[in-house]
Design a protein around this motif. Structure first.
Motif, PDB file in Angstrom:
ATOM      1  N   PRO A  67      -8.254  18.218  -5.130  1.00  0.00           N
ATOM      2  CA  PRO A  67      -7.730  17.196  -5.834  1.00  0.00           C
ATOM      3  C   PRO A  67      -6.073  17.188  -6.036  1.00  0.00           C
ATOM      4  CG  PRO A  67      -9.097  18.037  -7.456  1.00  0.00           C
ATOM      5  CD  PRO A  67      -9.389  18.748  -6.231  1.00  0.00           C
ATOM      6  N   GLY A  68      -5.253  16.366  -6.241  1.00  0.00           N
ATOM      7  CA  GLY A  68      -3.758  16.713  -6.458  1.00  0.00           C
ATOM      8  C   GLY A  68      -3.134  16.519  -5.193  1.00  0.00           C
ATOM      9  N   ARG A  69      -3.612  16.612  -3.933  1.00  0.00           N
ATOM     10  CA  ARG A  69      -2.832  16.332  -2.676  1.00  0.00           C
ATOM     11  C   ARG A  69      -2.530  14.915  -2.355  1.00  0.00           C
ATOM     12  NH1 ARG A  69      -4.846  14.404   2.144  1.00  0.00           N
ATOM     13  NH2 ARG A  69      -6.814  14.091   1.163  1.00  0.00           N
ATOM     14  N   VAL A  70      -1.225  14.780  -1.851  1.00  0.00           N
ATOM     15  CA  VAL A  70      -0.708  13.557  -1.860  1.00  0.00           C
ATOM     16  C   VAL A  70      -0.763  13.078  -0.096  1.00  0.00           C
ATOM     17  CG1 VAL A  70       1.472  11.965  -1.916  1.00  0.00           C
ATOM     18  CG2 VAL A  70       0.872  13.586  -3.821  1.00  0.00           C
ATOM     19  N   PRO A  71      -1.547  12.178  -0.141  1.00  0.00           N
ATOM     20  CA  PRO A  71      -1.656  11.792   1.484  1.00  0.00           C
ATOM     21  C   PRO A  71      -0.371  11.411   2.096  1.00  0.00           C
ATOM     22  CG  PRO A  71      -3.528  10.790   0.349  1.00  0.00           C
ATOM     23  CD  PRO A  71      -2.652  11.397  -0.624  1.00  0.00           C
ATOM     24  N   ARG A 100       7.086   9.751   8.746  1.00  0.00           N
ATOM     25  CA  ARG A 100       6.532   9.364   7.593  1.00  0.00           C
ATOM     26  C   ARG A 100       6.859   7.952   7.110  1.00  0.00           C
ATOM     27  NH1 ARG A 100       6.660  12.169   2.241  1.00  0.00           N
ATOM     28  NH2 ARG A 100       5.387  10.293   1.895  1.00  0.00           N
ATOM     29  N   ILE A 101       6.145   7.386   6.283  1.00  0.00           N
ATOM     30  CA  ILE A 101       6.382   6.164   5.656  1.00  0.00           C
ATOM     31  C   ILE A 101       5.925   6.369   4.023  1.00  0.00           C
ATOM     32  CG2 ILE A 101       6.261   4.524   7.740  1.00  0.00           C
ATOM     33  CD1 ILE A 101       3.517   3.706   7.027  1.00  0.00           C
ATOM     34  N   HIS A 102       6.688   5.701   3.236  1.00  0.00           N
ATOM     35  CA  HIS A 102       6.457   5.714   2.006  1.00  0.00           C
ATOM     36  C   HIS A 102       5.486   4.690   1.306  1.00  0.00           C
ATOM     37  CE1 HIS A 102      10.474   8.230   1.146  1.00  0.00           C
ATOM     38  NE2 HIS A 102       9.110   9.082   1.450  1.00  0.00           N
ATOM     39  N   TYR A 103       5.691   3.730   1.992  1.00  0.00           N
ATOM     40  CA  TYR A 103       4.591   2.503   1.619  1.00  0.00           C
ATOM     41  C   TYR A 103       4.800   1.535   2.587  1.00  0.00           C
ATOM     42  CZ  TYR A 103       8.356  -0.511  -0.508  1.00  0.00           C
ATOM     43  OH  TYR A 103       9.295  -1.595  -0.584  1.00  0.00           O
ATOM     44  N   VAL A 141       0.834  -1.026  -0.088  1.00  0.00           N
ATOM     45  CA  VAL A 141       0.081  -0.095  -0.018  1.00  0.00           C
ATOM     46  C   VAL A 141       0.736   1.194  -0.070  1.00  0.00           C
ATOM     47  CG1 VAL A 141      -1.505   1.269   1.093  1.00  0.00           C
ATOM     48  CG2 VAL A 141      -1.766  -1.224   1.230  1.00  0.00           C
ATOM     49  N   TRP A 142       0.474   2.282  -0.889  1.00  0.00           N
ATOM     50  CA  TRP A 142       1.348   3.487  -0.827  1.00  0.00           C
ATOM     51  C   TRP A 142       0.221   4.560  -1.351  1.00  0.00           C
ATOM     52  CZ3 TRP A 142       1.448  -0.433  -4.502  1.00  0.00           C
ATOM     53  CH2 TRP A 142       0.997  -0.120  -5.809  1.00  0.00           C
ATOM     54  N   SER A 143       0.784   5.897  -1.186  1.00  0.00           N
ATOM     55  CA  SER A 143      -0.142   7.017  -1.118  1.00  0.00           C
ATOM     56  C   SER A 143       0.335   7.468  -2.631  1.00  0.00           C
ATOM     57  CB  SER A 143      -0.225   7.772   0.005  1.00  0.00           C
ATOM     58  OG  SER A 143       1.169   8.464   0.041  1.00  0.00           O
ATOM     59  N   ASN A 144      -0.878   8.272  -3.272  1.00  0.00           N
ATOM     60  CA  ASN A 144      -0.439   9.098  -4.316  1.00  0.00           C
ATOM     61  C   ASN A 144      -1.242  10.130  -4.544  1.00  0.00           C
ATOM     62  OD1 ASN A 144      -2.505   7.544  -5.115  1.00  0.00           O
ATOM     63  ND2 ASN A 144      -1.338   6.418  -6.607  1.00  0.00           N
ATOM     64  N   ALA A 145      -1.225  10.951  -5.405  1.00  0.00           N
ATOM     65  CA  ALA A 145      -2.265  12.102  -5.581  1.00  0.00           C
ATOM     66  C   ALA A 145      -3.646  11.860  -5.685  1.00  0.00           C
ATOM     67  CB  ALA A 145      -1.718  12.960  -6.886  1.00  0.00           C
ATOM     68  N   ARG A 188      -7.749   6.997  -6.761  1.00  0.00           N
ATOM     69  CA  ARG A 188      -6.317   7.311  -6.603  1.00  0.00           C
ATOM     70  C   ARG A 188      -6.331   7.661  -5.068  1.00  0.00           C
ATOM     71  NH1 ARG A 188      -3.064   7.842 -10.539  1.00  0.00           N
ATOM     72  NH2 ARG A 188      -1.716   9.737  -9.374  1.00  0.00           N
ATOM     73  N   GLY A 189      -5.085   8.496  -4.505  1.00  0.00           N
ATOM     74  CA  GLY A 189      -5.044   8.703  -3.134  1.00  0.00           C
ATOM     75  C   GLY A 189      -4.202   7.557  -2.302  1.00  0.00           C
ATOM     76  N   ILE A 190      -4.984   6.527  -2.285  1.00  0.00           N
ATOM     77  CA  ILE A 190      -4.342   5.209  -1.700  1.00  0.00           C
ATOM     78  C   ILE A 190      -4.341   4.291  -2.589  1.00  0.00           C
ATOM     79  CG2 ILE A 190      -4.597   3.577   0.196  1.00  0.00           C
ATOM     80  CD1 ILE A 190      -4.324   6.465   1.342  1.00  0.00           C
ATOM     81  N   GLY A 191      -2.981   3.844  -2.933  1.00  0.00           N
ATOM     82  CA  GLY A 191      -2.817   3.033  -4.026  1.00  0.00           C
ATOM     83  C   GLY A 191      -2.472   1.663  -3.490  1.00  0.00           C
ATOM     84  N   GLY A 192      -2.776   0.379  -3.965  1.00  0.00           N
ATOM     85  CA  GLY A 192      -2.458  -0.694  -3.675  1.00  0.00           C
ATOM     86  C   GLY A 192      -1.998  -1.759  -4.673  1.00  0.00           C
ATOM     87  N   PHE A 193      -1.249  -2.953  -4.018  1.00  0.00           N
ATOM     88  CA  PHE A 193      -0.879  -3.915  -5.083  1.00  0.00           C
ATOM     89  C   PHE A 193      -1.132  -5.296  -4.327  1.00  0.00           C
ATOM     90  CE2 PHE A 193       2.337  -6.837  -6.449  1.00  0.00           C
ATOM     91  CZ  PHE A 193       2.138  -6.914  -7.917  1.00  0.00           C
TER      92      PHE A 193
END
Lengths: 417, 229
Positions: free
Chosen positions: A77-81, A224-227, A63-67, A261-266
């Motif tokens: 919109p466009g804010r990165v959590p 902070r954590i990146h993912y 899990v990571w965050s993006n805009a 978007r916002g919270i991304g996951g794989f």
């Protein structure tokens, strides 16, 4: 059923028609051989692909965050959590079935030992990332829970970093030495690298790892954590946890629930399942092709048995006159048919398995390593399945000729030509 | 002579071969009585219906109407399995062309009918050997049919017909493929079998063969002509 006379007769007829028997048997032999060989090669392909998953945990999502792409609760919109350590604690407490969560924050760094200075990434981690990625520790140890709790100034070096800092053959000397990372001194506690060195895993050789808590204190990354990687307990499916985790993070970071978007996951499991599905498809295809080849062989057997019955019409007539029941006659034809299929099929099975085994052996002893081919094998179930198919097929192949034989009219069969 | 009883009893047996276009009446009402221990021959030219009669006697073929009683049992509406049983237990066949299985030795050929009685191999071969000895071919037991002369082959076939101790020995032109010297040897063998008390029926078209039997039954156009002793 398995008395000497039956076998004597079967072997007698087979011996009388060596060429015919050979050609018939070859059809079945080839069918089974191809089936086994193809399945073996298929397993080589499959094993190669799954080998890349290695010891890596499979029940895992990243899990990571993006805009963000949608406005929500007054945010544009466009804010990165920004994910942080509190999120991790919150997930541990509120999501059922979490095994562990392994976050990572990566910053660019400058690593110095004596006069050697080089730019490498510095990763801040908790202790579990090694379980997720299945890293290999060449010497020493990886980050431990106590390192994280006490925010120790310890560092684990990628093997190539150690080689550059301490010299090609002397990378082992790094253990216990102090290196400077972005101006702060760390003690080297371990040397690590990826499980399998591949173009896409070489990064792991050229990086350094420190406790995440130490990173936050020493380098001002402010929690902070990146993912992070989240692994589920064996009883839980990661796919079931995925939505929960995403929803919690969306709520905590004010991301619209319907924002893709916002919270991304794989989800690794999903990829793993897809891959498994693909290979299931491939092996079903191979079975179909293999069985098709086999059927061609079986039809050959049936055809020959038909000729056998035609040729032996007189003999069958004699036997009937001497008191053979239709059951006895059907049985002897069926046994002959199953015998041919089984013997030739078994030889096919054997040579197919031997060939696949030989390829495996040669590759292993000569250290041949191909990206898309590894450890081809024939599973026991495949062998057993093939034998079962052979018996059924042999019976089916003999059935029509056997019924034909049972219907032979002794009056016509015994007529003097 | 001991009290005799009817081994074979045919009453008004009729048989026709029907095709889409023809209806060939082969047997037109055969009445026949053969007593236990009789040595008879059935004579007739080809097309007289004697082969059909033989097939019916041997339970190889069915008849359309009438009654066939063999050793007191009515042979009618038999299933394939029953027919096989009666052929095996009641009848011993001897054919013109011997009909031995070429890939089996003499003794194995003789033992074959016992195989269908599910008798074990050792006992089968023992019995077969006994009958081979009776027809004077003990030394030839392990030879294959193609290593035997015609007369020897026919004697193996006779041993095979006797091995199940059948009620009736049915021989279809047993000397048809043999020269006159061997023919008479084979007929002597039949005479011996008859003397031992077996019912023997020989189908032939040769008068000198028929004359060696006790009774000649002549058949012509599907009917029995006369009876002479």
């Amino acid at each position: 059923m398995f008395d000497r006379d039956t076998w004597q007769e079967i072997l007698g007829t087979l011996r009388k028609h060596k060429m015919r028997t050979f050609l018939t048997a070859f059809g079945v032999f080839w069918g089974i051989f191809m089936l086994i060989f193809m399945l073996g090669m298929g397993s080589g392909l499959k094993n190669a692909v799954f080998k890349n998953f290695g010891n890596r945990a499979k029940n895992v999502m990243y899990v990571w965050s993006n805009a963000t792409s949608k406005p929500y609760k007054g945010f544009q919109p466009g804010r990165v959590p920004r994910l942080n350590l509190e999120d991790i604690d919150y997930l541990y407490e509120n999501v059922e079935g979490v095994n562990y969560i392994a976050p990572r924050t990566t910053i660019p760094g400058n690593i110095t030992y004596k006069e050697n200075a080089e730019a490498y990434d510095i990763r801040g981690e908790l202790s579990d990332m090694i379980t997720v990625e299945g890293y290999k520790v060449y010497k020493g140890r990886y980050i431990q829970p106590s390192d994280v709790e006490e925010s120790r100034k310890v560092i684990v070096l990628g093997k190539r970093v150690a080689e550059v800092m301490f010299g090609k053959g002397k990378w082992e000397d790094a253990i216990g030495k102090y290196v400077t990372a972005n101006g702060v001194e760390f003690q080297v506690v371990g040397i690590f690298g990826p499980e399998f060195i591949q173009p896409w895993t070489e990064d792991d050789l050229e990086t350094t790892v420190i406790p995440l808590t130490t990173m936050h204190k020493a380098f001002g990354t402010a929690g902070r954590i990146h993912y992070f990687a989240l692994s589920a307990l064996p009883k839980y499916k990661i796919s079931d946890l995925e939505d929960q985790v995403k929803t919690i993070l969306q709520q905590r970071h004010y991301v619209a629930p319907d924002d893709p978007r916002g919270i991304g996951g794989f989800n690794l499991e999903e990829q793993f399942d897809k891959m498994s599905g693909l290979f299931l498809g491939i092996s079903i295809f191979l079975w179909i092709v293999g069985i098709g080849t086999l059927i061609a062989g079986i039809i050959g057997v049936s055809n020959i048995m038909m000729i056998v019955v035609k040729e032996r019409t007189r003999e069958i007539g004699i036997r009937k006159a001497l008191g053979a029941t239709p059951g006895v006659i059907i049985r002897s034809i069926l046994i002959e048919s199953v015998f041919i299929t089984l013997v030739s099929g078994y030889l096919g099975l054997l040579s197919g398995t031997l060939l696949v085994g030989a390829i495996d052996f040669i590759m292993e002893t000569n250290n041949v390593s191909l990206d898309m081919f590894y450890n081809p094998e024939v599973k026991l179930e495949v062998g057993i399945g093939a034998v079962v198919i052979l018996v059924i097929a042999g019976t089916l192949a003999g059935l029509i000729p056997a019924i034909m034989a049972a219907k032979v009219n002794p009056v016509l069969a015994l007529k003097n030509e | 002579m001991a009290q005799t009883f009817s081994m074979i009893e045919l009453k008004n047996i009729k048989k026709a071969y029907k095709t889409d276009f023809t209806n060939l009446q082969v047997l037109k009402g055969i009445d026949l009585d053969i007593e236990e221990g009789e040595f008879v021959s059935i004579m007739g030219s080809s097309g007289s219906g004697k082969s059909t009669l033989l097939n019916i006697l041997g339970i190889l073929d069915e008849y359309d109407s009438g009654k066939y009683t063999l050793a007191g049992q009515l042979m009618q509406n038999l299933s394939e399995k029953q027919a096989a049983y009666f052929r095996n237990r009641f009848i011993g066949f001897v054919f013109q062309s011997f009909n031995l299985l070429s890939f089996k030795t003499a003794v194995e050929n003789v033992a074959l009918p016992l195989y269908y009685q599910k008798i074990n191999r050792i006992e089968r071969l023992e019995k077969a050997m006994h009958y081979l000895e009776m027809v004077g071919l003990k030394e030839w037991a392990n030879h294959h049919p193609n290593q035997l002369s015609g007369g020897q082959q026919q004697r193996v076939a006779i041993a095979r017909a006797l091995v199940t101790e059948p009620k009736v020995l049915l021989a279809d032109e047993p000397t048809g493929a043999l020269d006159s010297k061997t023919s008479s040897e084979v007929m002597d063998l039949f005479e011996d079998i008859h003397q031992a008390g077996k019912t023997v029926i020989i189908v032939t078209h040769e008068l000198d063969i028929a004359q060696k039997t006790e009774r000649i039954i002549r058949i012509q156009d599907g009917l029995i002509l006369n009876r002479e002793i």
